[in-house]
Design a protein around this motif. Structure first.
Motif, PDB file in Angstrom:
ATOM      1  N   ALA A 169     -13.246   8.342  -3.008  1.00  0.00           N
ATOM      2  CA  ALA A 169     -12.251   7.286  -2.797  1.00  0.00           C
ATOM      3  C   ALA A 169     -12.692   6.004  -3.479  1.00  0.00           C
ATOM      4  N   GLU A 170     -11.709   5.248  -3.926  1.00  0.00           N
ATOM      5  CA  GLU A 170     -11.910   3.885  -4.405  1.00  0.00           C
ATOM      6  C   GLU A 170     -11.062   2.966  -3.540  1.00  0.00           C
ATOM      7  N   HIS A 171     -11.557   1.767  -3.325  1.00  0.00           N
ATOM      8  CA  HIS A 171     -10.888   0.826  -2.434  1.00  0.00           C
ATOM      9  C   HIS A 171     -10.409  -0.374  -3.239  1.00  0.00           C
ATOM     10  N   TRP A 172      -9.091  -0.546  -3.288  1.00  0.00           N
ATOM     11  CA  TRP A 172      -8.487  -1.688  -3.972  1.00  0.00           C
ATOM     12  C   TRP A 172      -7.810  -2.575  -2.940  1.00  0.00           C
ATOM     13  N   LEU A 173      -7.990  -3.870  -3.119  1.00  0.00           N
ATOM     14  CA  LEU A 173      -7.415  -4.861  -2.214  1.00  0.00           C
ATOM     15  C   LEU A 173      -6.072  -5.334  -2.766  1.00  0.00           C
ATOM     16  N   TYR A 174      -5.041  -5.334  -1.929  1.00  0.00           N
ATOM     17  CA  TYR A 174      -3.703  -5.777  -2.332  1.00  0.00           C
ATOM     18  C   TYR A 174      -3.340  -7.047  -1.559  1.00  0.00           C
ATOM     19  N   LEU A 175      -2.833  -8.044  -2.287  1.00  0.00           N
ATOM     20  CA  LEU A 175      -2.407  -9.285  -1.641  1.00  0.00           C
ATOM     21  C   LEU A 175      -1.387  -9.998  -2.523  1.00  0.00           C
ATOM     22  N   PRO A 176      -0.455 -10.742  -1.911  1.00  0.00           N
ATOM     23  CA  PRO A 176       0.528 -11.521  -2.684  1.00  0.00           C
ATOM     24  C   PRO A 176       0.016 -12.940  -2.890  1.00  0.00           C
ATOM     25  N   CYS A 177      -0.344 -13.272  -4.124  1.00  0.00           N
ATOM     26  CA  CYS A 177      -0.913 -14.593  -4.395  1.00  0.00           C
ATOM     27  C   CYS A 177       0.151 -15.637  -4.699  1.00  0.00           C
ATOM     28  N   ARG A 178       1.215 -15.245  -5.403  1.00  0.00           N
ATOM     29  CA  ARG A 178       2.231 -16.222  -5.800  1.00  0.00           C
ATOM     30  C   ARG A 178       3.270 -16.426  -4.708  1.00  0.00           C
ATOM     31  N   ASN A 179       3.898 -15.327  -4.300  1.00  0.00           N
ATOM     32  CA  ASN A 179       4.874 -15.368  -3.223  1.00  0.00           C
ATOM     33  C   ASN A 179       4.925 -13.988  -2.597  1.00  0.00           C
ATOM     34  N   LEU A 180       5.717 -13.829  -1.555  1.00  0.00           N
ATOM     35  CA  LEU A 180       5.714 -12.582  -0.800  1.00  0.00           C
ATOM     36  C   LEU A 180       6.353 -11.430  -1.560  1.00  0.00           C
ATOM     37  N   HIS A 181       6.987 -11.698  -2.701  1.00  0.00           N
ATOM     38  CA  HIS A 181       7.605 -10.641  -3.496  1.00  0.00           C
ATOM     39  C   HIS A 181       6.710 -10.177  -4.638  1.00  0.00           C
ATOM     40  N   GLU A 182       5.616 -10.874  -4.901  1.00  0.00           N
ATOM     41  CA  GLU A 182       4.758 -10.544  -6.039  1.00  0.00           C
ATOM     42  C   GLU A 182       3.347 -10.234  -5.542  1.00  0.00           C
ATOM     43  N   TRP A 183       3.000  -8.959  -5.548  1.00  0.00           N
ATOM     44  CA  TRP A 183       1.695  -8.507  -5.085  1.00  0.00           C
ATOM     45  C   TRP A 183       0.789  -8.219  -6.275  1.00  0.00           C
ATOM     46  N   GLU A 184      -0.510  -8.321  -6.013  1.00  0.00           N
ATOM     47  CA  GLU A 184      -1.520  -7.979  -7.002  1.00  0.00           C
ATOM     48  C   GLU A 184      -2.572  -7.097  -6.340  1.00  0.00           C
ATOM     49  N   ALA A 185      -3.248  -6.320  -7.165  1.00  0.00           N
ATOM     50  CA  ALA A 185      -4.341  -5.480  -6.669  1.00  0.00           C
ATOM     51  C   ALA A 185      -5.643  -5.954  -7.292  1.00  0.00           C
ATOM     52  N   TYR A 186      -6.705  -5.894  -6.499  1.00  0.00           N
ATOM     53  CA  TYR A 186      -8.029  -6.300  -6.975  1.00  0.00           C
ATOM     54  C   TYR A 186      -9.005  -5.151  -6.753  1.00  0.00           C
ATOM     55  N   ASP A 187      -9.685  -4.762  -7.830  1.00  0.00           N
ATOM     56  CA  ASP A 187     -10.692  -3.705  -7.764  1.00  0.00           C
ATOM     57  C   ASP A 187     -12.065  -4.362  -7.688  1.00  0.00           C
ATOM     58  N   PRO A 188     -12.700  -4.398  -6.523  1.00  0.00           N
ATOM     59  CA  PRO A 188     -13.984  -5.104  -6.403  1.00  0.00           C
ATOM     60  C   PRO A 188     -15.111  -4.450  -7.189  1.00  0.00           C
ATOM     61  N   SER A 189     -14.985  -3.169  -7.518  1.00  0.00           N
ATOM     62  CA  SER A 189     -16.061  -2.506  -8.259  1.00  0.00           C
ATOM     63  C   SER A 189     -16.096  -2.926  -9.722  1.00  0.00           C
ATOM     64  N   THR A 190     -14.954  -3.338 -10.273  1.00  0.00           N
ATOM     65  CA  THR A 190     -14.899  -3.763 -11.671  1.00  0.00           C
ATOM     66  C   THR A 190     -14.524  -5.230 -11.827  1.00  0.00           C
ATOM     67  N   GLY A 191     -14.017  -5.850 -10.754  1.00  0.00           N
ATOM     68  CA  GLY A 191     -13.582  -7.237 -10.832  1.00  0.00           C
ATOM     69  C   GLY A 191     -12.244  -7.419 -11.522  1.00  0.00           C
ATOM     70  N   ARG A 192     -11.486  -6.350 -11.691  1.00  0.00           N
ATOM     71  CA  ARG A 192     -10.206  -6.429 -12.395  1.00  0.00           C
ATOM     72  C   ARG A 192      -9.061  -6.719 -11.429  1.00  0.00           C
ATOM     73  N   TRP A 193      -8.080  -7.475 -11.945  1.00  0.00           N
ATOM     74  CA  TRP A 193      -6.835  -7.724 -11.223  1.00  0.00           C
ATOM     75  C   TRP A 193      -5.724  -6.920 -11.874  1.00  0.00           C
ATOM     76  N   ILE A 194      -4.853  -6.360 -11.070  1.00  0.00           N
ATOM     77  CA  ILE A 194      -3.757  -5.536 -11.564  1.00  0.00           C
ATOM     78  C   ILE A 194      -2.459  -6.076 -10.995  1.00  0.00           C
ATOM     79  N   HIS A 195      -1.497  -6.365 -11.882  1.00  0.00           N
ATOM     80  CA  HIS A 195      -0.184  -6.817 -11.423  1.00  0.00           C
ATOM     81  C   HIS A 195       0.606  -5.634 -10.881  1.00  0.00           C
TER      82      HIS A 195
END
Length: 743
Positions: A453-479
Motif C-alpha cells: 500500500a501507498e498512502h496519499w493525503l487528500y485535501l482541498p487547498c483552494r476551495n471545497l470543490h478543488e482537491w489535491e493529493a500529496y504523496d509524502p514518499s516523493t513530495g509530489r502534489w497531484i491535482h
C-alpha cells in the motif's frame, strides 16, 4: 415509373441516382419537371450521373432545404433560387457560379433573406483568379445577412491536399459584418487561407464552431480567438509553424471552448497550455505533419541555452493541469529515425492529473504510413522507450498485447502490483489491454491482499470543490479534477479503497472520486441515514461511519458500513449514545468512535468500541479525557500508526499525545509544530502509513492563507518533526478537511 412532375403533392424528395454517362450532357437525367412541385419542402439529390435541373425554380415557394452538393460538375442551379423566401438550408455543387447571382458591376447580390445554412462544394480547380472571384462573391452574399448562421466550403474530388504548396492559395479576409454567423468551416483541402483576424473580436461574437486554415499563428491571433465568447469547437490548420512560443494563459479567454485541434503543416510548434487555461476543454488534438530532422537545429531555438535544454529533454509542448480535459493526443509524422529521436527526448509534457496522452509517431516514408508508437506516459516529460518489433510481418508496429497472453494475466498483474502508483499511468497508456488491467482495479485488490500500500493525503487547498493529493514518499502534489458544480457546501470526507467520498448539504449530497478513472461521479447509493459531522474510519475496501446529525440536525447514534467494491451501504447496530462532532479510528481490528457532544450540548469524554465479529458496541469511559473536545471547536484530532492511537491537543499547550490502552489515559510526547488559530478547525491530523502528518498554520505566523505539513515517524523517542511541504491555503470552509487513501 410516372414522370416526377406527376407527384404534385409531394413535400419531401430524396433522389439517389447512379450510373456512368461519362459526363455526357446529352445523356443527362431530366429533372426539369421538379419546378412544378409547388408543395415541395425538402429536396436532396445525390448522384454520380449528370442531371438537368429546371432553368427556373422560383415557383417552389415552400422549399426550405435544397441540397445538390453531391452531384457531378456541370450541375446548374438556377440563379432565381435567391427569390425563395422560405429557403433556409442551401448546399450547392461544384462550379456553382456565384457571380451569376449578382446584378451590376458592384456585385450587389440579391439573396434569400431567411437563409440560415450555406454549404458550397469547391471544385479541384487551381485557377487562382476564378477562385478569388468566387470568394469575393461569397463575401457579398454574407454581407449584412441577418439570418445566416452556418457557412461551409467543402472540398470536392481530389482537391489540394494538406500542405500542398504547388497550387496558389487565396487569402480570404472576412471584412464584412457577419456577427450572426455561428459556424464557419473551410476544408483545409481547398486552397483558401484566412488572414487578418484583428476584426473578428467584434464581428464574430456568436461564432461557436471554427474550422479554417491559416497562414501562421501569432500571439495576437491567439488573443483575438480567445476573445470569441461563444467559441466551443476550433480546428486550425497552420501552414507555417510559429517561430515564437505560443502560451495559452489561465484566465485569458476560451471560456466556452470544449474541442481544440491544432494541425501544423511544417515543423514543430512551441506550445504551452497553462493550468486551467481553457477551463471547459474536453478534447485536445495536436498534429504535426513534418518534423525537423534529428540533426537539424530548430529556428525557434536560436539561443544556445534553449537548444541545450531541448537536447536534454525539456518538452516543446507543455500541458499543465486542465481539470475537465478528458482526451488529449499528439501525432507526429516524419522519417522513422527522426521519430525515434523525438520519442527519446520526450517532446510532450503532460500533467499527471490530466487524461492519459495518446502519442502517435507515424513513419510517412516511401512505403506509406507506419505507426512507430501509439502511446505516451501520462507523467511529465517522460521519454517514450519504444520497442520496435523485428522480423517479417512486424511492419515496424509496436505491440505489447502478446505479453499478457504469453505470461498469463494473473502473473502479469502480480509483476505489476509492487510497482509505485506513479508508474500505473504510464503502464495503462501502453495499450488497451494494459489500460484495462490497471483501470479495473485488479492490481489494487492484489496489493490489498498482499499488504502492499501507498498512502496519499487528500485535501482541498483552494476551495471545497478543488482537491489535491500529496504523496509524502516523493513530495509530489497531484491535482484532482474539480468536483462538478453543485449548490452545496461540503462538510465531511473519507477515503476508502480507491475512492474519495465527499459529503455536503448536511449529508444529502455525495460525490465519489475514483483514482481508476480520475473522475468524479454522483454517489447514487447514499447512506441509509444521510448525516454530517460524523466519525469515520476505513480499512481496506470498507469504511465505517457513526454518529453525526441528520438533515434536521437531530443527533444520531446509528452507524453504517460502506463497501467500495459494491458501492453499497449496510446498517450496523446503533451506538449506546447519540453524538455529534465525534471522531473515528480503526485499531486492534475494531472501530472506535471518540468524543462528540450530545443534543443538550454536553461534551462527551467517553467513546465506544465496535467489535466487527460480535457486531456490538462497548462504552469506554474517559477515552477522550485530556483531548480538546469543546462545543465550538473541532472534533478530537486522532490518528492510528502501528496500532497505536495518537492525538493532537490544539489547546494552549499545543501538544502531541499518545493513548495508553492499559491505563486508559493520554501521555504527552512533545509539542506540535503548528498552532491553531480557530480551536482546531484550521488543523489536520492524519496517519500516512508509518508516519504522522500534522497540517496547520505555522507557529507564530500571522498568515491566514498558508499551511505547513509536518511529518514524524513514531520511534519511542520525543517527536522531531520534519517540515515536508508548505501550501497556499485559501479554502474558507468551516474545517481543514483532509483524508488519507491507502491502496
Amino acid at each position: 415509373m410516372p414522370c416526377i412532375g406527376e407527384f404534385k403533392l409531394v413535400r419531401v424528395l430524396n433522389i439517389h441516382l447512379s450510373g456512368h454517362h461519362n459526363g455526357d450532357q446529352e445523356l443527362a437525367v431530366d429533372l426539369t419537371r421538379i419546378s412544378g412541385l409547388f408543395h415541395l419542402i425538402y429536396l436532396k439529390i445525390v448522384c454520380d450521373v449528370c442531371i438537368r435541373l429546371p432553368n427556373r425554380m422560383r415557383g417552389l415557394q415552400c422549399l426550405e432545404t435544397l441540397d445538390v452538393m453531391d452531384t457531378p460538375s456541370g450541375t446548374y442551379v438556377p440563379w432565381d433560387i435567391i427569390y425563395l423566401t422560405r429557403l433556409l438550408h442551401l448546399s450547392l455543387p461544384p462550379h456553382t457560379n456565384l457571380l451569376d447571382w449578382s446584378f451590376g458591376d458592384d456585385l450587389s447580390l440579391c439573396r434569400p433573406n431567411h437563409l440560415q445554412d450555406l454549404c458550397i462544394s469547391t471544385p479541384p480547380s487551381s485557377d487562382y483568379d476564378h477562385l478569388k472571384r468566387r470568394m469575393y462573391a461569397l463575401d457579398y452574399l454574407m454581407y449584412g445577412h441577418d439570418s445566416l448562421k452556418t457557412v461551409k466550403l467543402m472540398a470536392h474530388g481530389s482537391s489540394v491536399s494538406y500542405g500542398d504548396t504547388s497550387k496558389a492559395r487565396v487569402r480570404w479576409v472576412l471584412d464584412k459584418l457577419t456577427h450572426h454567423v455561428q459556424r464557419i468551416e473551410v476544408s483545409p483541402h481547398i486552397p483558401v487561407i484566412f488572414c487578418k483576424m484583428h476584426l473578428w473580436d467584434i464581428q464574430h461574437g456568436n461564432l461557436c464552431i471554427l474550422k479554417i486554415a491559416v497562414d501562421g499563428l501569432s500571439v495576437n491571433d491567439v488573443d483575438i480567438l480567445s476573445g470569441l465568447p461563444a467559441l466551443t469547437a476550433m480546428s486550425l490548420y497552420v501552414q507555417k509553424s510559429p517561430n515564437i512560443k505560443i502560451i495559452f494563459c489561465m484566465g485569458a479567454g476560451f471560456t466556452a471552448l470544449k474541442y481544440l485541434k491544432l494541425r501544423f503543416m511544417s515543423g514543430i510548434a512551441w506550445l504551452k497550455f497553462e493550468a486551467d487555461a481553457m477551463p471547459n476543454l474536453w478534447k485536445l488534438r495536436l498534429v504535426f505533419d513534418a518534423i525537423p530532422q534529428m540533426d537539424q537545429r530548430l529556428d525557434l531555438y536560436s539561443e544556445g541555452d534553449q537548444w541545450t535544454q531541448y537536447r536534454h529533454g525539456n518538452a516543446l509542448i507543455n500541458i499543465e493541469h486542465m481539470a475537465r480535459l478528458r482526451e488529449v493526443s499528439a501525432k507526429f509524422e516524419g522519417a522513422a529515425a527522426d521519430l525515434k529521436y523525438v520519442s527519446r527526448i520526450g517532446i510532450v509534457s503532460n500533467h499527471p492529473s490530466n487524461a492519459i496522452i495518446n502519442v502517435q509517431l507515424v513513419d510517412s516514408g516511401s512505403h506509406g504510413d507506419k505507426r512507430i508508437s501509439s502511446t505516451s506516459p501520462e507523467s511529465t516529460s517522460c521519454p517514450l522507450h519504444v520497442p520496435v518489433l523485428s522480423g517479417a510481418g512486424a511492419g515496424g508496429e509496436v505491440s505489447w498485447s502478446n505479453i499478457i497472453g504469453a505470461i498469463g494475466r494473473d502473473l502479469f498483474i502480480y509483476c505489476l502490483h509492487r510497482l509505485s502508483r506513479w508508474d500505473y499511468g504510464a503502464i495503462a497508456s501502453l495499450n488497451h489491454d494494459f489500460n484495462s488491467v490497471v483501470r479495473n482495479g485488479d492490481i489494487y485488490r492484489l496489493r490489498r491482499k498482499n499488504g502492499v500500500a501507498e498512502h496519499w493525503l487528500y485535501l482541498p487547498c483552494r476551495n471545497l470543490h478543488e482537491w489535491e493529493a500529496y504523496d509524502p514518499s516523493t513530495g509530489r502534489w497531484i491535482h484532482v479534477p474539480k468536483i462538478p458544480p453543485a449548490e452545496s457546501s461540503y462538510w465531511d470526507s473519507l477515503a476508502v479503497g480507491t475512492e474519495l467520498l465527499v459529503f455536503g448539504d448536511f449529508g444529502r449530497v455525495a460525490w465519489r472520486y475514483s483514482i481508476l478513472t480520475n473522475s468524479w461521479t454522483w454517489l447514487a447509493d447514499e447512506m441509509n441515514t444521510p448525516r454530517y459531522c460524523f466519525g469515520s474510519a476505513s480499512v481496506g475496501e470498507k469504511a465505517y461511519v457513526a454518529g453525526g446529525a441528520d438533515s434536521s440536525h437531530s443527533h444520531l447514534s446509528s452507524a453504517e458500513m460502506y463497501d467500495s467494491e459494491t458501492h453499497s451501504w449496510t446498517l450496523l447496530p446503533s451506538m449506546n449514545t447519540a453524538r455529534f462532532g465525534c471522531s473515528g479510528a480503526f485499531m486492534d481490528g475494531k472501530f472506535y468512535v471518540i468524543g462528540g457532544i450530545t443534543s443538550s450540548l454536553e461534551v462527551l469524554t467517553c467513546g465506544e468500541e465496535y467489535d466487527l465479529n460480535w457486531r456490538s458496541w462497548r462504552v469506554i469511559d474517559n477515552i477522550a479525557q485530556g483531548l480538546n473536545n469543546t462545543v465550538l471547536g473541532a472534533p478530537p484530532l486522532i490518528a492510528v500508526v502501528k496500532n497505536e492511537l495518537y492525538g493532537a491537543d490544539y489547546s494552549e499547550n499545543n501538544e502531541l499525545k499518545q493513548y495508553d490502552k492499559l491505563d486508559n489515559k493520554w501521555i504527552t510526547l512533545g509539542k506540535l509544530p503548528v498552532e491553531s488559530k480557530r480551536k482546531g478547525c484550521d488543523m489536520g491530523f492524519r496517519a500516512c502509513g508509518d508516519r504522522l502528518i500534522v497540517i496547520g498554520p505555522p507557529n507564530n505566523s500571522t498568515s491566514k492563507e498558508l499551511v505547513e505539513l509536518h511529518s514524524w515517524t513514531p520511534d519511542k523517542q520525543q517527536p522531531v518533526w520534519n517540515l515536508v511541504a508548505t501550501r497556499q491555503f485559501t479554502n474558507k470552509g468551516p474545517f481543514l478537511y483532509c483524508t488519507v487513501m491507502c491502496c
